[in-house]
Design a protein around this motif. Structure first.
Motif, PDB file in Angstrom:
ATOM      1  N   LYS A  87      -2.531   1.034 -10.095  1.00  0.00           N
ATOM      2  CA  LYS A  87      -3.527   2.098 -10.153  1.00  0.00           C
ATOM      3  C   LYS A  87      -4.047   2.403  -8.754  1.00  0.00           C
ATOM      4  O   LYS A  87      -4.327   1.510  -7.973  1.00  0.00           O
ATOM      5  N   ARG A  88      -4.185   3.672  -8.469  1.00  0.00           N
ATOM      6  CA  ARG A  88      -4.735   4.099  -7.183  1.00  0.00           C
ATOM      7  C   ARG A  88      -6.232   4.326  -7.325  1.00  0.00           C
ATOM      8  O   ARG A  88      -6.680   4.941  -8.270  1.00  0.00           O
ATOM      9  N   GLY A  89      -6.973   3.820  -6.333  1.00  0.00           N
ATOM     10  CA  GLY A  89      -8.390   4.113  -6.272  1.00  0.00           C
ATOM     11  C   GLY A  89      -8.583   5.492  -5.680  1.00  0.00           C
ATOM     12  O   GLY A  89      -7.629   6.123  -5.211  1.00  0.00           O
ATOM     13  N   LEU A  90      -9.798   5.980  -5.668  1.00  0.00           N
ATOM     14  CA  LEU A  90     -10.073   7.308  -5.107  1.00  0.00           C
ATOM     15  C   LEU A  90      -9.660   7.395  -3.646  1.00  0.00           C
ATOM     16  O   LEU A  90      -9.132   8.401  -3.201  1.00  0.00           O
ATOM     17  N   ALA A  91      -9.877   6.325  -2.885  1.00  0.00           N
ATOM     18  CA  ALA A  91      -9.540   6.336  -1.461  1.00  0.00           C
ATOM     19  C   ALA A  91      -8.035   6.266  -1.239  1.00  0.00           C
ATOM     20  O   ALA A  91      -7.544   6.600  -0.167  1.00  0.00           O
ATOM     21  N   ASP A  92      -7.278   5.850  -2.241  1.00  0.00           N
ATOM     22  CA  ASP A  92      -5.835   5.663  -2.089  1.00  0.00           C
ATOM     23  C   ASP A  92      -5.017   6.877  -2.528  1.00  0.00           C
ATOM     24  O   ASP A  92      -3.793   6.820  -2.487  1.00  0.00           O
ATOM     25  N   GLN A  93      -5.655   7.945  -2.948  1.00  0.00           N
ATOM     26  CA  GLN A  93      -4.923   9.097  -3.465  1.00  0.00           C
ATOM     27  C   GLN A  93      -3.957   9.673  -2.436  1.00  0.00           C
ATOM     28  O   GLN A  93      -2.880  10.128  -2.786  1.00  0.00           O
ATOM     29  N   ALA A  94      -4.321   9.631  -1.160  1.00  0.00           N
ATOM     30  CA  ALA A  94      -3.467  10.198  -0.118  1.00  0.00           C
ATOM     31  C   ALA A  94      -2.460   9.186   0.423  1.00  0.00           C
ATOM     32  O   ALA A  94      -1.563   9.555   1.161  1.00  0.00           O
ATOM     33  N   THR A  95      -2.602   7.917   0.075  1.00  0.00           N
ATOM     34  CA  THR A  95      -1.712   6.878   0.585  1.00  0.00           C
ATOM     35  C   THR A  95      -0.389   6.913  -0.171  1.00  0.00           C
ATOM     36  O   THR A  95      -0.355   6.793  -1.377  1.00  0.00           O
ATOM     37  N   SER A  96       0.691   7.065   0.588  1.00  0.00           N
ATOM     38  CA  SER A  96       2.023   7.089  -0.008  1.00  0.00           C
ATOM     39  C   SER A  96       2.811   5.922   0.574  1.00  0.00           C
ATOM     40  O   SER A  96       3.207   5.950   1.735  1.00  0.00           O
ATOM     41  N   LEU A  97       3.006   4.880  -0.228  1.00  0.00           N
ATOM     42  CA  LEU A  97       3.768   3.728   0.224  1.00  0.00           C
ATOM     43  C   LEU A  97       5.235   4.108   0.271  1.00  0.00           C
ATOM     44  O   LEU A  97       5.763   4.676  -0.681  1.00  0.00           O
ATOM     45  N   LYS A  98       5.891   3.813   1.415  1.00  0.00           N
ATOM     46  CA  LYS A  98       7.291   4.191   1.571  1.00  0.00           C
ATOM     47  C   LYS A  98       7.911   3.418   2.730  1.00  0.00           C
ATOM     48  O   LYS A  98       7.207   2.812   3.540  1.00  0.00           O
ATOM     49  N   HIS A  99       9.243   3.463   2.782  1.00  0.00           N
ATOM     50  CA  HIS A  99       9.959   2.898   3.913  1.00  0.00           C
ATOM     51  C   HIS A  99       9.914   3.900   5.067  1.00  0.00           C
ATOM     52  O   HIS A  99       9.964   5.108   4.827  1.00  0.00           O
ATOM     53  N   PRO A 100       9.857   3.413   6.293  1.00  0.00           N
ATOM     54  CA  PRO A 100       9.903   4.333   7.440  1.00  0.00           C
ATOM     55  C   PRO A 100      11.348   4.749   7.738  1.00  0.00           C
ATOM     56  O   PRO A 100      12.258   4.479   6.947  1.00  0.00           O
ATOM     57  N   SER A 101      11.548   5.337   8.904  1.00  0.00           N
ATOM     58  CA  SER A 101      12.882   5.785   9.312  1.00  0.00           C
ATOM     59  C   SER A 101      13.836   4.603   9.454  1.00  0.00           C
ATOM     60  O   SER A 101      13.415   3.456   9.613  1.00  0.00           O
ATOM     61  N   ARG A 102      15.114   4.898   9.414  1.00  0.00           N
ATOM     62  CA  ARG A 102      16.147   3.870   9.566  1.00  0.00           C
ATOM     63  C   ARG A 102      15.986   3.134  10.907  1.00  0.00           C
ATOM     64  O   ARG A 102      16.173   1.927  10.984  1.00  0.00           O
ATOM     65  N   LYS A 103      15.625   3.871  11.954  1.00  0.00           N
ATOM     66  CA  LYS A 103      15.449   3.271  13.290  1.00  0.00           C
ATOM     67  C   LYS A 103      14.337   2.221  13.265  1.00  0.00           C
ATOM     68  O   LYS A 103      14.477   1.123  13.801  1.00  0.00           O
TER      69      LYS A 103
END
Length: 131
Positions: A96-112
């Motif tokens: 569950k995302r809190g209100l402050a986490d709505q914009a946070t998108s967990l993801k892998h960065p670039s291959r480099k």
């Protein structure tokens, strides 16, 4: 007097040798690495692996958050050789995302960037696995 000095040295050596060669406790389930980007900077958190799903609050908490590759490397140096780190590409299912986490998108960065972190892990003897 000489006997007392020899006794004291022997006790000190005995105490010192009891901890020698003992490994710190290993993680039972490895570690989970999360990453997300905020205002052009990469943020990371490394959490001990467990059987339960992490929440956004745990993943993005100020106490777990490390900003930048140097801070991530410093955290990775605390992990024992041979441990596994699973780099999660998203939040655990059902987190569950809190209100402050709505914009946070967990993801892998670039291959480099991934290859840079992989090189750090290789140097430290840590097994990095993308999940």
């Amino acid at each position: 007097m000489l006997r007392l000095q020899v006794f004291v040295v022997a006790v000190v050596l005995l105490i010192g040798l009891t901890g020698y060669g003992q490994d710190p406790q290993r993680s039972m389930k490895g570690y989970e690495l999360y990453s997300w980007k905020v205002k052009g900077r990469w943020h990371y958190s490394i959490l001990a692996g467990t059987n339960r799903a992490k929440t956004y609050d745990e993943i993005t908490s100020r106490s777990a958050e490390r900003i930048g590759i140097e801070a991530l490397e410093a955290e990775l140096k605390k992990i024992l050789r041979g441990e596994e780190v699973f780099w999660m590409g998203d939040a655990p299912a059902g987190a569950k995302r809190g209100l402050a986490d709505q914009a946070t998108s967990l993801k892998h960065p670039s291959r480099k960037r991934i290859e840079r972190v992989r090189a750090i892990c290789d140097k430290l003897g840590i097994k990095l696995k993308l999940a």
